[in-house]
Design a protein around this motif. Structure first.
Motif, PDB file in Angstrom:
ATOM      1  N   GLN A 173       2.299  -0.238  11.466  1.00 34.81           N
ATOM      2  CA  GLN A 173       2.413   1.261  11.676  1.00 34.81           C
ATOM      3  C   GLN A 173       1.730   1.631  10.301  1.00 34.81           C
ATOM      4  O   GLN A 173       1.746   1.009   9.312  1.00 34.81           O
ATOM      5  CB  GLN A 173       3.766   2.044  12.114  1.00 34.81           C
ATOM      6  CG  GLN A 173       4.243   1.506  13.118  1.00 34.81           C
ATOM      7  CD  GLN A 173       5.665   2.041  13.374  1.00 34.81           C
ATOM      8  OE1 GLN A 173       6.729   1.712  12.814  1.00 34.81           O
ATOM      9  NE2 GLN A 173       5.739   3.103  13.956  1.00 34.81           N
ATOM     10  N   LYS A 174       1.205   2.980  10.290  1.00 29.81           N
ATOM     11  CA  LYS A 174       0.772   3.381   8.834  1.00 29.81           C
ATOM     12  C   LYS A 174       1.940   3.750   7.894  1.00 29.81           C
ATOM     13  O   LYS A 174       3.051   4.339   8.519  1.00 29.81           O
ATOM     14  CB  LYS A 174      -0.005   4.842   9.186  1.00 29.81           C
ATOM     15  CG  LYS A 174      -1.273   4.756   9.959  1.00 29.81           C
ATOM     16  CD  LYS A 174      -1.892   6.055  10.262  1.00 29.81           C
ATOM     17  CE  LYS A 174      -3.276   5.917  11.268  1.00 29.81           C
ATOM     18  NZ  LYS A 174      -4.118   5.235  10.496  1.00 29.81           N
ATOM     19  N   ARG A 175       1.732   3.587   6.690  1.00 31.99           N
ATOM     20  CA  ARG A 175       2.798   3.634   5.873  1.00 31.99           C
ATOM     21  C   ARG A 175       1.949   4.911   4.901  1.00 31.99           C
ATOM     22  O   ARG A 175       1.217   4.936   4.532  1.00 31.99           O
ATOM     23  CB  ARG A 175       3.170   2.677   4.709  1.00 31.99           C
ATOM     24  CG  ARG A 175       3.997   3.157   3.728  1.00 31.99           C
ATOM     25  CD  ARG A 175       3.415   2.687   2.210  1.00 31.99           C
ATOM     26  NE  ARG A 175       2.294   3.894   1.859  1.00 31.99           N
ATOM     27  CZ  ARG A 175       1.970   3.904   0.728  1.00 31.99           C
ATOM     28  NH1 ARG A 175       2.043   2.985   0.008  1.00 31.99           N
ATOM     29  NH2 ARG A 175       0.755   4.589   0.794  1.00 31.99           N
ATOM     30  N   ILE A 176       3.018   6.223   4.734  1.00 28.24           N
ATOM     31  CA  ILE A 176       2.463   7.392   4.437  1.00 28.24           C
ATOM     32  C   ILE A 176       3.428   7.796   3.059  1.00 28.24           C
ATOM     33  O   ILE A 176       4.537   8.013   3.308  1.00 28.24           O
ATOM     34  CB  ILE A 176       2.490   8.407   5.324  1.00 28.24           C
ATOM     35  CG1 ILE A 176       1.592   8.164   6.577  1.00 28.24           C
ATOM     36  CG2 ILE A 176       1.680   9.940   4.590  1.00 28.24           C
ATOM     37  CD1 ILE A 176       1.546   9.070   7.609  1.00 28.24           C
ATOM     38  N   CYS A 177       2.719   8.246   2.065  1.00 30.39           N
ATOM     39  CA  CYS A 177       3.567   8.608   0.943  1.00 30.39           C
ATOM     40  C   CYS A 177       2.881   9.856   0.340  1.00 30.39           C
ATOM     41  O   CYS A 177       1.495  10.015   0.358  1.00 30.39           O
ATOM     42  CB  CYS A 177       3.732   7.577  -0.036  1.00 30.39           C
ATOM     43  SG  CYS A 177       4.806   6.094  -0.015  1.00 30.39           S
ATOM     44  N   LEU A 178       3.673  10.802  -0.055  1.00 32.85           N
ATOM     45  CA  LEU A 178       2.718  11.919  -1.049  1.00 32.85           C
ATOM     46  C   LEU A 178       2.824  11.551  -2.313  1.00 32.85           C
ATOM     47  O   LEU A 178       4.240  11.370  -3.008  1.00 32.85           O
ATOM     48  CB  LEU A 178       3.612  13.182  -0.571  1.00 32.85           C
ATOM     49  CG  LEU A 178       2.709  14.446  -1.253  1.00 32.85           C
ATOM     50  CD1 LEU A 178       1.214  14.819  -0.968  1.00 32.85           C
ATOM     51  CD2 LEU A 178       3.796  15.591  -0.967  1.00 32.85           C
ATOM     52  N   LEU A 179       1.705  11.479  -2.981  1.00 32.11           N
ATOM     53  CA  LEU A 179       1.606  10.943  -4.458  1.00 32.11           C
ATOM     54  C   LEU A 179       1.224  11.986  -5.452  1.00 32.11           C
ATOM     55  O   LEU A 179       0.311  12.906  -5.035  1.00 32.11           O
ATOM     56  CB  LEU A 179       0.562   9.844  -4.453  1.00 32.11           C
ATOM     57  CG  LEU A 179       1.011   8.470  -4.300  1.00 32.11           C
ATOM     58  CD1 LEU A 179       1.887   8.193  -3.041  1.00 32.11           C
ATOM     59  CD2 LEU A 179      -0.027   7.462  -4.749  1.00 32.11           C
ATOM     60  N   MET A 180       2.013  12.157  -6.593  1.00 32.86           N
ATOM     61  CA  MET A 180       1.799  13.208  -7.448  1.00 32.86           C
ATOM     62  C   MET A 180       1.907  12.514  -8.808  1.00 32.86           C
ATOM     63  O   MET A 180       2.667  11.875  -9.317  1.00 32.86           O
ATOM     64  CB  MET A 180       2.916  14.370  -7.539  1.00 32.86           C
ATOM     65  CG  MET A 180       2.867  15.097  -6.091  1.00 32.86           C
ATOM     66  SD  MET A 180       4.382  15.496  -5.438  1.00 32.86           S
ATOM     67  CE  MET A 180       5.051  14.082  -4.779  1.00 32.86           C
ATOM     68  N   ASP A 181       0.700  12.788  -9.941  1.00 35.92           N
ATOM     69  CA  ASP A 181       0.616  12.437 -11.209  1.00 35.92           C
ATOM     70  C   ASP A 181       1.101  13.370 -11.936  1.00 35.92           C
ATOM     71  O   ASP A 181       0.614  14.579 -12.125  1.00 35.92           O
ATOM     72  CB  ASP A 181      -0.750  11.841 -11.531  1.00 35.92           C
ATOM     73  CG  ASP A 181      -1.391  10.840 -10.446  1.00 35.92           C
ATOM     74  OD1 ASP A 181      -0.425  10.036 -10.128  1.00 35.92           O
ATOM     75  OD2 ASP A 181      -2.633  10.765 -10.259  1.00 35.92           O
ATOM     76  N   ILE A 182       2.253  13.226 -12.502  1.00 35.45           N
ATOM     77  CA  ILE A 182       2.973  14.450 -13.101  1.00 35.45           C
ATOM     78  C   ILE A 182       3.269  13.966 -14.593  1.00 35.45           C
ATOM     79  O   ILE A 182       3.146  12.768 -14.838  1.00 35.45           O
ATOM     80  CB  ILE A 182       4.316  14.759 -12.490  1.00 35.45           C
ATOM     81  CG1 ILE A 182       5.379  13.495 -12.873  1.00 35.45           C
ATOM     82  CG2 ILE A 182       4.191  15.144 -11.171  1.00 35.45           C
ATOM     83  CD1 ILE A 182       6.803  13.850 -12.306  1.00 35.45           C
TER      84      ILE A 182
END
Length: 246
Positions: free
Chosen positions: A211-220
């Protein structure tokens, strides 16, 4: 160090004080030791309280951002899946200095110093976080995006540009057999939770599921970076990219 950077640092010293950008100067003059696992990274700001893996509870100023992300995770998951299932034209191959992968895609909310306003209508919960809780943390020369790794895909080991921005992940949809390795330590995402690491260290990821792996990425911004240093570093990175383009 270019004349333009030197002039910018002089200006900042007049505004913030003579020692306000000392660490930036040290970085540019290579007056510090770099961990071998950061060898591919170009810009390492000395003196930050950093390790490859960072605890989300370590930095109290980030608690509100992390709490909002985690409490909104179900809504965020629903809206990104709606975008995927409708085959939104905002979904793009993820472009990285490693090259372009057909099995790694992204939907950008912030990129190249600008918000992707087209995403606001289809990702309202995610975009609201960008405009509010994330506003003071997102590094303006970096990104916020959904990272979608196809079944069986992997991201080979690499270091990103710097250590003064760190990578915050919200685990949005995580099937079994997915992992991320930073400085040879492997961990798994926990769906609906955040994890934080210094991506100047060697890191890689894999999706061993169907299945797809989904993350929300933020460079902080690393919380230990001052406002004077932030201003200097944004200028430095922009100059760095100019030199790379020439």
């Amino acid at each position: 160090m270019t004349p333009e950077i030197e002039q910018k640092l002089v200006e900042l010293k007049h505004i913030y004080g003579p020692y306000s950008v000392t660490r930036v100067e040290s970085m540019l003059l290579n007056e510090h030791t770099i961990d071998p696992l950061q060898r591919e990274s170009r810009l390492i700001l000395p003196g930050l309280s950093t390790t490859p893996w960072l605890s989300t509870s370590q930095f109290k100023p980030l608690h509100q951002l992390i709490q909002t992300l985690e409490s909104s995770s179900s809504e965020i998951k629903s809206e990104i899946w709606s975008a995927i299932e409708s085959n939104s034209d905002l979904l793009l191959p993820y472009v990285h200095y490693l090259g372009e992968q057909d099995d790694w895609s992204a939907l950008y909310l912030y990129r190249n110093g600008e918000k992707n306003t087209a995403a606001k209508s289809i990702l309202p919960a995610s975009y609201n976080i960008l405009e509010n809780e994330l506003a003071n943390w997102l590094c303006p020369v970096s990104e916020m995006h959904f990272s979608i790794l196809a079944p069986g895909a992997s991201i080979k080991p690499h270091c990103d540009l710097c250590n003064f921005a760190i990578n915050l992940h919200l685990a949005v949809d995580i099937p079994e057999n997915c992992s991320i390795t930073v400085a040879h330590e492997t961990r798994q995402w926990e769906e609906g939770k955040c994890l934080l690491f210094d991506y100047s260290y060697l890191h890689e990821a894999s999706n061993g599921s169907g299945q797809k792996r989904i993350c929300l990425l933020m460079d902080i911004w690393h919380p230990d970076v001052s406002y004077a240093e932030r201003e200097a570093l944004v200028f430095v990175v922009k100059e760095f990219y100019k030199m790379m383009d020439n």
